[in-house]
Design a protein around this motif. Structure first.
Motif, PDB file in Angstrom:
ATOM      1  N   UNK A  14       0.783  -1.260  -0.020  1.00  0.00           N
ATOM      2  CA  UNK A  14       0.051  -0.186   0.247  1.00  0.00           C
ATOM      3  C   UNK A  14       0.726   1.500  -0.293  1.00  0.00           C
ATOM      4  N   UNK A  15       0.450   2.535  -0.775  1.00  0.00           N
ATOM      5  CA  UNK A  15       0.781   3.673  -1.339  1.00  0.00           C
ATOM      6  C   UNK A  15       1.383   4.341   0.860  1.00  0.00           C
ATOM      7  N   UNK A  16       2.120   5.015   1.051  1.00  0.00           N
ATOM      8  CA  UNK A  16       2.084   5.617   1.680  1.00  0.00           C
ATOM      9  C   UNK A  16       2.598   6.240   1.778  1.00  0.00           C
ATOM     10  N   UNK A  17       2.471   7.847   2.801  1.00  0.00           N
ATOM     11  CA  UNK A  17       3.278   9.305   2.583  1.00  0.00           C
ATOM     12  C   UNK A  17       3.673   9.353   4.654  1.00  0.00           C
ATOM     13  N   UNK A  18       4.769   9.463   4.429  1.00  0.00           N
ATOM     14  CA  UNK A  18       5.391   9.899   5.829  1.00  0.00           C
ATOM     15  C   UNK A  18       6.091  10.875   6.224  1.00  0.00           C
ATOM     16  N   UNK A  19       5.994  11.837   7.214  1.00  0.00           N
ATOM     17  CA  UNK A  19       6.739  12.954   7.281  1.00  0.00           C
ATOM     18  C   UNK A  19       7.409  13.005   8.436  1.00  0.00           C
ATOM     19  N   UNK A  20       8.248  14.382   9.036  1.00  0.00           N
ATOM     20  CA  UNK A  20       8.648  14.396   9.794  1.00  0.00           C
ATOM     21  C   UNK A  20       8.537  15.513  10.672  1.00  0.00           C
ATOM     22  N   UNK A  21       8.820  15.928  11.606  1.00  0.00           N
ATOM     23  CA  UNK A  21       8.234  16.278  12.522  1.00  0.00           C
ATOM     24  C   UNK A  21       8.219  18.078  12.144  1.00  0.00           C
ATOM     25  N   UNK A  22       9.421  18.055  11.207  1.00  0.00           N
ATOM     26  CA  UNK A  22       9.988  19.513  10.840  1.00  0.00           C
ATOM     27  C   UNK A  22       8.909  20.057   9.671  1.00  0.00           C
ATOM     28  N   UNK A  23       7.711  18.931   8.772  1.00  0.00           N
ATOM     29  CA  UNK A  23       7.256  19.127   7.657  1.00  0.00           C
ATOM     30  C   UNK A  23       7.551  18.510   6.772  1.00  0.00           C
ATOM     31  N   UNK A  24       8.860  17.860   6.073  1.00  0.00           N
ATOM     32  CA  UNK A  24       9.317  17.420   5.701  1.00  0.00           C
ATOM     33  C   UNK A  24       8.322  15.956   5.265  1.00  0.00           C
ATOM     34  N   UNK A  25       8.265  15.914   3.755  1.00  0.00           N
ATOM     35  CA  UNK A  25       7.308  14.735   3.441  1.00  0.00           C
ATOM     36  C   UNK A  25       8.283  13.251   2.806  1.00  0.00           C
ATOM     37  N   UNK A  56      -1.509   6.122   5.843  1.00  0.00           N
ATOM     38  CA  UNK A  56      -1.525   4.347   5.039  1.00  0.00           C
ATOM     39  C   UNK A  56      -2.409   4.710   4.187  1.00  0.00           C
ATOM     40  N   UNK A  57      -2.747   4.603   2.698  1.00  0.00           N
ATOM     41  CA  UNK A  57      -3.977   4.593   1.804  1.00  0.00           C
ATOM     42  C   UNK A  57      -4.411   2.746   2.511  1.00  0.00           C
ATOM     43  N   UNK A  58      -5.865   3.471   3.514  1.00  0.00           N
ATOM     44  CA  UNK A  58      -7.104   2.872   3.728  1.00  0.00           C
ATOM     45  C   UNK A  58      -7.118   2.770   5.405  1.00  0.00           C
ATOM     46  N   UNK A  59      -5.911   2.670   5.151  1.00  0.00           N
ATOM     47  CA  UNK A  59      -5.887   2.580   7.028  1.00  0.00           C
ATOM     48  C   UNK A  59      -5.736   3.915   8.119  1.00  0.00           C
ATOM     49  N   UNK A  60      -5.045   4.829   7.304  1.00  0.00           N
ATOM     50  CA  UNK A  60      -5.326   6.194   8.151  1.00  0.00           C
ATOM     51  C   UNK A  60      -3.981   6.848   8.680  1.00  0.00           C
ATOM     52  N   UNK A  61      -4.405   7.750   9.453  1.00  0.00           N
ATOM     53  CA  UNK A  61      -3.414   8.639  10.004  1.00  0.00           C
ATOM     54  C   UNK A  61      -2.441   8.120  11.243  1.00  0.00           C
ATOM     55  N   UNK A  62      -1.061   8.137  11.510  1.00  0.00           N
ATOM     56  CA  UNK A  62      -1.077   7.253  13.189  1.00  0.00           C
ATOM     57  C   UNK A  62       0.722   8.221  12.903  1.00  0.00           C
ATOM     58  N   UNK A  63       0.817   7.835  14.428  1.00  0.00           N
ATOM     59  CA  UNK A  63       2.427   8.573  15.008  1.00  0.00           C
ATOM     60  C   UNK A  63       3.361   7.026  15.024  1.00  0.00           C
ATOM     61  N   UNK A  64       4.841   6.817  14.095  1.00  0.00           N
ATOM     62  CA  UNK A  64       5.644   5.424  13.919  1.00  0.00           C
ATOM     63  C   UNK A  64       6.575   6.083  14.784  1.00  0.00           C
ATOM     64  N   UNK A  89      -3.266  -2.739  12.793  1.00  0.00           N
ATOM     65  CA  UNK A  89      -2.593  -4.306  12.901  1.00  0.00           C
ATOM     66  C   UNK A  89      -3.954  -4.971  11.977  1.00  0.00           C
ATOM     67  N   UNK A  90      -4.962  -5.136  12.534  1.00  0.00           N
ATOM     68  CA  UNK A  90      -6.372  -5.639  11.878  1.00  0.00           C
ATOM     69  C   UNK A  90      -6.994  -4.911  10.188  1.00  0.00           C
ATOM     70  N   UNK A  91      -6.564  -3.642  10.101  1.00  0.00           N
ATOM     71  CA  UNK A  91      -6.711  -3.011   8.980  1.00  0.00           C
ATOM     72  C   UNK A  91      -6.031  -3.577   7.702  1.00  0.00           C
ATOM     73  N   UNK A  92      -4.434  -3.797   7.940  1.00  0.00           N
ATOM     74  CA  UNK A  92      -3.648  -3.935   7.146  1.00  0.00           C
ATOM     75  C   UNK A  92      -3.566  -5.353   7.127  1.00  0.00           C
ATOM     76  N   UNK A  93      -3.658  -6.242   7.650  1.00  0.00           N
ATOM     77  CA  UNK A  93      -3.812  -7.943   7.972  1.00  0.00           C
ATOM     78  C   UNK A  93      -5.612  -7.957   6.901  1.00  0.00           C
ATOM     79  N   UNK A  94      -6.812  -7.543   7.173  1.00  0.00           N
ATOM     80  CA  UNK A  94      -7.133  -7.298   6.433  1.00  0.00           C
ATOM     81  C   UNK A  94      -7.089  -7.176   5.292  1.00  0.00           C
ATOM     82  N   UNK A  95      -6.082  -6.097   4.537  1.00  0.00           N
ATOM     83  CA  UNK A  95      -6.378  -5.631   3.172  1.00  0.00           C
ATOM     84  C   UNK A  95      -5.308  -6.536   2.415  1.00  0.00           C
ATOM     85  N   UNK A  96      -4.195  -7.231   3.542  1.00  0.00           N
ATOM     86  CA  UNK A  96      -3.001  -7.879   3.030  1.00  0.00           C
ATOM     87  C   UNK A  96      -3.815  -9.937   2.835  1.00  0.00           C
TER      88      UNK A  96
END
Length: 191
Positions: A14-25, A56-64, A89-96
């Motif tokens: 799945x495609x994911x967009x990640x970003x740092x605290x300074x806003x860089x993606x 992560x598309x289909x899962x939502x936003x999170x802190x990692x 985990x439940x969302x990603x396993x279901x999508x997997x």
């Protein structure tokens, strides 16, 4: 250093967009998920222990938090804020499972079409029905018949007790309770 993993992993892309605290993606793609975290691939590899935001598309936003880095991939653990680790985990396993449904059982016994294809099938209620053998192996038989049967139903095919394992077009596939001797199964086999 090689690490030995014992927790099951589920492939998920799945495609994911990640970003740092300074806003860089930067963009990443999930590789797999386990109870330990998510493995991702990216041209940008964040620093070990970096705290990131991730969507992560289909899962939502999170802190990692980055827990492992490699030349072209990195692993993260979900820390909170937004979706909980369990929800992720439940969302990603279901999508997997949608991306890679479980494969059908692998057949190890060779299949043959016997010369004598008609056979009587006895049901648990004492009735019987004529059936036509589609194919036969040491472990089971595929039958065409007009009597509706349920998966799990016990039957006797000729002289051999069997259990209906699956439905097929116009009939059922049944597994013998006591497999036949593979060396004796051939075109001249009579059930």
């Amino acid at each position: 250093m090689t690490e030995r993993r014992t927790i099951p992993r589920h492939a998920i892309i799945l495609p994911a967009l990640c970003w740092h605290a300074d806003g860089s993606e930067f963009h990443a793609v999930t590789v797999d998920i386990s109870g330990e975290g998510i493995c991702m691939r990216s041209a940008t590899i964040p620093a070990l222990d970096a705290q990131l935001g991730c969507s992560i598309r289909g899962v939502g936003s999170m802190e990692i938090r980055v827990v492992r880095t490699g030349a072209a991939d990195f692993a993260v653990r979900v820390m909170g804020r937004g979706a909980t680790p369990g929800e992720v985990v439940r969302s990603l396993v279901g999508l997997a499972r949608l991306q890679a449904p479980p494969s059908e059982d692998v057949r190890v016994s060779r299949r043959v079409v016997p010369n004598r294809r008609t056979v009587q099938v006895a049901l648990a209620d004492g009735t019987s029905a004529a059936a036509r053998i589609v194919n036969l192996s040491a472990s089971g038989v595929a039958l065409q018949l007009d009597v509706p049967m349920e998966v799990g139903q016990m039957i006797v095919v000729g002289r051999h007790r069997a259990k209906v394992a699956r439905r097929i077009d116009g009939g059922v596939g049944a597994a013998f309770l006591v497999p036949l001797d593979d060396a004796t199964v051939g075109e001249n086999t009579v059930l």
